[in-house]
Design a protein around this motif. Structure first.
Motif, PDB file in Angstrom:
ATOM      1  N   SER A  59      -8.696   4.938   2.037  1.00 51.68           N
ATOM      2  CA  SER A  59      -7.548   5.208   2.817  1.00 51.68           C
ATOM      3  C   SER A  59      -7.707   4.759   4.260  1.00 51.68           C
ATOM      4  O   SER A  59      -6.742   4.338   4.803  1.00 51.68           O
ATOM      5  CB  SER A  59      -7.490   6.786   2.918  1.00 51.68           C
ATOM      6  OG  SER A  59      -6.452   7.163   3.866  1.00 51.68           O
ATOM      7  N   LYS A  60      -8.943   4.727   4.942  1.00 50.20           N
ATOM      8  CA  LYS A  60      -9.209   4.286   6.168  1.00 50.20           C
ATOM      9  C   LYS A  60      -8.762   2.888   6.451  1.00 50.20           C
ATOM     10  O   LYS A  60      -8.093   2.202   7.264  1.00 50.20           O
ATOM     11  CB  LYS A  60     -10.456   4.506   6.408  1.00 50.20           C
ATOM     12  CG  LYS A  60     -10.995   5.812   6.978  1.00 50.20           C
ATOM     13  CD  LYS A  60     -12.552   5.772   7.448  1.00 50.20           C
ATOM     14  CE  LYS A  60     -12.817   7.348   7.559  1.00 50.20           C
ATOM     15  NZ  LYS A  60     -14.341   7.243   7.909  1.00 50.20           N
ATOM     16  N   LYS A  61      -9.122   1.918   5.244  1.00 46.47           N
ATOM     17  CA  LYS A  61      -8.793   0.495   5.119  1.00 46.47           C
ATOM     18  C   LYS A  61      -7.315   0.263   5.254  1.00 46.47           C
ATOM     19  O   LYS A  61      -6.647  -0.611   5.597  1.00 46.47           O
ATOM     20  CB  LYS A  61      -9.832  -0.361   4.157  1.00 46.47           C
ATOM     21  CG  LYS A  61     -11.145  -0.240   4.109  1.00 46.47           C
ATOM     22  CD  LYS A  61     -11.637  -1.067   2.976  1.00 46.47           C
ATOM     23  CE  LYS A  61     -11.415  -2.509   3.231  1.00 46.47           C
ATOM     24  NZ  LYS A  61     -12.005  -3.294   2.127  1.00 46.47           N
ATOM     25  N   ILE A  62      -6.746   0.983   4.070  1.00 44.28           N
ATOM     26  CA  ILE A  62      -5.152   1.030   3.847  1.00 44.28           C
ATOM     27  C   ILE A  62      -4.591   1.069   5.173  1.00 44.28           C
ATOM     28  O   ILE A  62      -3.525   0.218   5.469  1.00 44.28           O
ATOM     29  CB  ILE A  62      -4.894   1.992   2.821  1.00 44.28           C
ATOM     30  CG1 ILE A  62      -5.298   1.311   1.504  1.00 44.28           C
ATOM     31  CG2 ILE A  62      -3.219   2.022   2.725  1.00 44.28           C
ATOM     32  CD1 ILE A  62      -5.001   2.425   0.028  1.00 44.28           C
ATOM     33  N   ALA A  94       5.538   3.034  10.695  1.00 45.08           N
ATOM     34  CA  ALA A  94       5.867   3.425   9.325  1.00 45.08           C
ATOM     35  C   ALA A  94       5.323   4.858   8.694  1.00 45.08           C
ATOM     36  O   ALA A  94       4.290   5.060   9.434  1.00 45.08           O
ATOM     37  CB  ALA A  94       5.267   2.278   8.270  1.00 45.08           C
ATOM     38  N   GLU A  95       6.181   5.482   7.972  1.00 44.15           N
ATOM     39  CA  GLU A  95       5.688   6.774   7.453  1.00 44.15           C
ATOM     40  C   GLU A  95       4.827   6.177   6.289  1.00 44.15           C
ATOM     41  O   GLU A  95       5.006   5.790   5.494  1.00 44.15           O
ATOM     42  CB  GLU A  95       7.140   7.596   7.043  1.00 44.15           C
ATOM     43  CG  GLU A  95       6.618   9.030   6.758  1.00 44.15           C
ATOM     44  CD  GLU A  95       7.663   9.879   6.710  1.00 44.15           C
ATOM     45  OE1 GLU A  95       7.694  11.032   6.623  1.00 44.15           O
ATOM     46  OE2 GLU A  95       8.468   9.153   5.673  1.00 44.15           O
ATOM     47  N   TYR A  96       3.543   7.396   6.636  1.00 41.08           N
ATOM     48  CA  TYR A  96       2.586   7.078   5.629  1.00 41.08           C
ATOM     49  C   TYR A  96       2.130   8.464   5.210  1.00 41.08           C
ATOM     50  O   TYR A  96       1.742   9.202   5.662  1.00 41.08           O
ATOM     51  CB  TYR A  96       1.408   6.678   6.454  1.00 41.08           C
ATOM     52  CG  TYR A  96      -0.037   6.274   5.507  1.00 41.08           C
ATOM     53  CD1 TYR A  96      -0.175   5.139   4.739  1.00 41.08           C
ATOM     54  CD2 TYR A  96      -0.975   7.333   5.416  1.00 41.08           C
ATOM     55  CE1 TYR A  96      -1.195   4.897   4.343  1.00 41.08           C
ATOM     56  CE2 TYR A  96      -2.066   7.255   4.933  1.00 41.08           C
ATOM     57  CZ  TYR A  96      -2.209   6.071   4.132  1.00 41.08           C
ATOM     58  OH  TYR A  96      -3.603   5.455   3.352  1.00 41.08           O
ATOM     59  N   LEU A  97       2.445   8.694   3.820  1.00 37.18           N
ATOM     60  CA  LEU A  97       1.762   9.855   2.982  1.00 37.18           C
ATOM     61  C   LEU A  97       0.811   9.619   2.085  1.00 37.18           C
ATOM     62  O   LEU A  97       0.332   8.643   1.574  1.00 37.18           O
ATOM     63  CB  LEU A  97       2.898  10.441   2.302  1.00 37.18           C
ATOM     64  CG  LEU A  97       4.304  11.031   2.869  1.00 37.18           C
ATOM     65  CD1 LEU A  97       5.183   9.706   3.310  1.00 37.18           C
ATOM     66  CD2 LEU A  97       5.134  11.863   2.042  1.00 37.18           C
ATOM     67  N   ARG A 175      -7.847  -6.294   1.846  1.00 39.21           N
ATOM     68  CA  ARG A 175      -8.854  -6.871   0.894  1.00 39.21           C
ATOM     69  C   ARG A 175      -9.898  -7.847   1.827  1.00 39.21           C
ATOM     70  O   ARG A 175     -11.029  -7.567   1.677  1.00 39.21           O
ATOM     71  CB  ARG A 175      -8.397  -7.735  -0.284  1.00 39.21           C
ATOM     72  CG  ARG A 175      -9.362  -8.181  -1.120  1.00 39.21           C
ATOM     73  CD  ARG A 175      -8.722  -8.743  -2.480  1.00 39.21           C
ATOM     74  NE  ARG A 175      -8.298 -10.263  -1.986  1.00 39.21           N
ATOM     75  CZ  ARG A 175      -6.906 -10.535  -2.028  1.00 39.21           C
ATOM     76  NH1 ARG A 175      -6.152  -9.710  -2.322  1.00 39.21           N
ATOM     77  NH2 ARG A 175      -6.684 -11.801  -1.715  1.00 39.21           N
ATOM     78  N   ILE A 176      -9.281  -8.587   2.487  1.00 39.28           N
ATOM     79  CA  ILE A 176     -10.365  -9.646   3.065  1.00 39.28           C
ATOM     80  C   ILE A 176     -10.116  -9.411   4.776  1.00 39.28           C
ATOM     81  O   ILE A 176     -10.916 -10.497   5.302  1.00 39.28           O
ATOM     82  CB  ILE A 176     -10.330 -10.910   2.512  1.00 39.28           C
ATOM     83  CG1 ILE A 176      -8.794 -11.405   2.714  1.00 39.28           C
ATOM     84  CG2 ILE A 176     -10.544 -11.039   1.324  1.00 39.28           C
ATOM     85  CD1 ILE A 176      -8.467 -13.000   2.070  1.00 39.28           C
ATOM     86  N   ASP A 382      -3.480  -7.289  -4.409  1.00 37.27           N
ATOM     87  CA  ASP A 382      -5.018  -6.803  -4.559  1.00 37.27           C
ATOM     88  C   ASP A 382      -5.327  -6.400  -3.248  1.00 37.27           C
ATOM     89  O   ASP A 382      -5.533  -7.116  -2.377  1.00 37.27           O
ATOM     90  CB  ASP A 382      -5.729  -7.826  -5.154  1.00 37.27           C
ATOM     91  CG  ASP A 382      -7.313  -7.325  -5.292  1.00 37.27           C
ATOM     92  OD1 ASP A 382      -7.569  -6.349  -5.082  1.00 37.27           O
ATOM     93  OD2 ASP A 382      -8.093  -8.156  -5.714  1.00 37.27           O
ATOM     94  N   PHE A 383      -5.407  -4.791  -2.923  1.00 41.59           N
ATOM     95  CA  PHE A 383      -6.005  -4.433  -1.809  1.00 41.59           C
ATOM     96  C   PHE A 383      -7.506  -4.234  -1.712  1.00 41.59           C
ATOM     97  O   PHE A 383      -8.050  -3.727  -0.749  1.00 41.59           O
ATOM     98  CB  PHE A 383      -5.518  -2.976  -1.640  1.00 41.59           C
ATOM     99  CG  PHE A 383      -4.072  -2.920  -1.467  1.00 41.59           C
ATOM    100  CD1 PHE A 383      -3.498  -2.536  -0.191  1.00 41.59           C
ATOM    101  CD2 PHE A 383      -3.074  -2.892  -2.481  1.00 41.59           C
ATOM    102  CE1 PHE A 383      -2.201  -2.751   0.097  1.00 41.59           C
ATOM    103  CE2 PHE A 383      -1.697  -2.553  -2.278  1.00 41.59           C
ATOM    104  CZ  PHE A 383      -1.431  -2.510  -0.769  1.00 41.59           C
ATOM    105  N   GLY A 384      -7.935  -4.733  -2.728  1.00 43.36           N
ATOM    106  CA  GLY A 384      -9.696  -4.881  -3.102  1.00 43.36           C
ATOM    107  C   GLY A 384     -10.257  -4.170  -3.962  1.00 43.36           C
ATOM    108  O   GLY A 384     -11.474  -4.189  -4.114  1.00 43.36           O
ATOM    109  N   TRP A 385      -9.643  -3.597  -4.786  1.00 48.31           N
ATOM    110  CA  TRP A 385      -9.910  -2.937  -6.044  1.00 48.31           C
ATOM    111  C   TRP A 385      -9.260  -3.312  -7.286  1.00 48.31           C
ATOM    112  O   TRP A 385      -9.078  -2.670  -8.140  1.00 48.31           O
ATOM    113  CB  TRP A 385      -9.893  -1.230  -6.145  1.00 48.31           C
ATOM    114  CG  TRP A 385      -8.303  -0.867  -5.692  1.00 48.31           C
ATOM    115  CD1 TRP A 385      -7.342  -0.607  -6.390  1.00 48.31           C
ATOM    116  CD2 TRP A 385      -8.003  -0.338  -4.223  1.00 48.31           C
ATOM    117  NE1 TRP A 385      -6.146  -0.005  -5.924  1.00 48.31           N
ATOM    118  CE2 TRP A 385      -6.404  -0.080  -4.543  1.00 48.31           C
ATOM    119  CE3 TRP A 385      -8.291  -0.339  -3.124  1.00 48.31           C
ATOM    120  CZ2 TRP A 385      -5.509   0.318  -3.451  1.00 48.31           C
ATOM    121  CZ3 TRP A 385      -7.653  -0.031  -1.983  1.00 48.31           C
ATOM    122  CH2 TRP A 385      -6.300   0.241  -2.418  1.00 48.31           C
TER     123      TRP A 385
END
Length: 439
Positions: A59-62, A94-97, A175-176, A382-385
């Protein structure tokens, strides 16, 4: 399956928008976009890691990468001002849930039928973009460790190309790292094609819903690469005297197939062949002589109208519909290439929309609409997973006769989301089965 919202916040861009970019006029093409959102869901099955602690770090990375991406796509962090026909690039964010979902993600990946009620809970819903966030994100964490990312981007400032570019850039940044991102988006259409004083006209997405009152059943059909190759052979070798003089694209073949089946269904219902029109949206980037930057974002699509008028023929074949679709797309692309100014290009778009509007309002003409989201990087997100196992638009096929096309996960096939009148579902399936055998 229960979706519980755990938190809701605004994510501002990681760096402020420069003063000279604080106000962005929308373009005349943006004016024609419906005042709705483009909602998508990306599904990521669990990969065996410790998802309890992993979700916190994830979540922190996102969040961090979303803030950095919004700094690049700076208008998306602002607010639309209807009276000014502009985006106030105010960095409100942006709204983030974040949400927790009971059950297993695999239940949703079993696509025996549209689970639209569930899907709609995986994206944050906003009815009107004015004074609302232009981007809303919902991160859905399943008990099994899987994740579904629901995204909504205001159509007023973004077409499918823009949405795909934004989300893919965000994924790369997550991801990177943002420093590895080489997409440098621009929003040039407001200055290239300024807004105009135009009369009210039905939007492309609303055309098909005119007069629609019956219950809609949404169906998903997957056409694998080998199936499409076989359909191409059927279309191009149907008759030596009517041999297609070109190699149709995947989209042309699948669109032609669906149109043919819909025409046959209408014939079964009414007892005779009926005239019909098929509207398609086409990305105009790279199809005009007008110079524009790479990664130009905003709305830049054209409407293509393919028509079928029965004469004395008693049946309609695949090559007939594929030919009409191909010719309509080729004609529209040629017209775009001839346009020497933004005004000419806009006039072409208005003309096509009025043609469609007129056809959609005639009860004696069957009208259909297809939006192609193919050849966009949905499955590269790909977000890294890992890459998503499935991507779809939540509002795909909301009215009878509407179709949304997306690439399959392997990139060779096409998944078609089709809205059908409840009474014609069985007829459509039967006629599709016959068509797939080449009859």
């Amino acid at each position: 399956m229960k979706v519980q919202i755990l938190s809701r916040k605004l994510i501002a861009p990681s760096s402020p928008t420069p003063p000279n970019l604080k106000n962005l006029k929308i373009s005349c093409f943006d004016q024609l976009a419906p005042p709705t959102y483009v909602p998508c869901v990306f599904y990521y099955p669990a990969n065996g890691e410790d998802h309890g602690g992993n979700n916190v770090e994830r979540s922190k990375k996102i969040e961090k990468s979303l803030a950095e991406t919004l700094a690049l796509f700076y208008p998306l962090g602002g607010r639309y001002i209807e009276g000014n026909l502009s985006i106030e690039c105010s960095d409100e964010g942006a709204e983030y849930l974040e949400a927790r979902v009971s059950g297993s993600l695999s239940q949703l990946l079993e696509r025996e039928g549209f689970k639209t009620e569930m899907w709609s809970r995986l994206v944050p819903r906003v009815l009107q973009p004015e004074n609302s966030p232009l981007v809303t994100i919902q991160i859905n964490m399943f008990e099994c460790g899987g994740v579904a990312i629901g995204t909504c981007v205001a159509h007023r400032i973004a077409d499918a190309y823009t949405v795909g570019t934004f989300i893919n850039t965000w994924a790369i940044a997550c991801r990177i790292g943002i420093e590895k991102v080489h997409c440098r988006p621009s929003f040039p259409f407001g200055s290239l094609y300024p807004p105009k004083n135009i009369p009210a006209i039905t939007s492309v997405d609303d055309l098909i819903s005119v007069g629609a009152v019956k219950k809609v059943v949404r169906k998903s059909f997957v056409f694998k690469g080998e199936t499409i190759s076989r359909l191409k052979e059927i279309a191009t070798a149907f008759d030596s005297n009517q041999l297609l003089k070109y190699q149709p694209t995947r989209v042309e073949v699948v669109t032609g197939l669906i149109w043919m089946v819909l025409i046959r269904v209408a014939r079964a219902i009414h007892g005779h062949l009926r005239p019909s029109v098929f509207g398609l949206t086409v990305n105009m980037r790279g199809k005009t002589t007008l110079t524009m930057p790479e990664y130009a974002c905003g709305n830049f699509i054209n409407l293509v109208i393919a028509q079928f008028v029965p004469n004395d023929e008693s049946k309609i074949e695949l090559h007939d519909c594929v030919n009409r679709v191909h010719d309509a797309i080729r004609s529209a692309v040629e017209d775009c290439a001839k346009a020497s100014s933004g005004d000419e290009l806009f006039s072409l778009m208005i003309k096509k929309m009025r043609e469609g509007d007129e056809a959609w309002r005639k009860s004696e003409i069957d009208a259909y609409m297809v939006n192609s989201w193919c050849r966009l990087p949905w499955y590269e997100t790909d977000f890294g997973w890992g890459k998503p196992s499935w991507v779809h638009g939540v509002d795909a096929a909301t009215s009878p006769g509407t179709v949304t096309l997306m690439d399959t996960e392997d990139g060779g096939g096409i998944e078609a989301f089709i809205g059908l009148d409840e009474s014609s579902v069985l007829l459509f399936q039967q006629n599709l089965d016959v068509a797939l055998t080449g009859n």
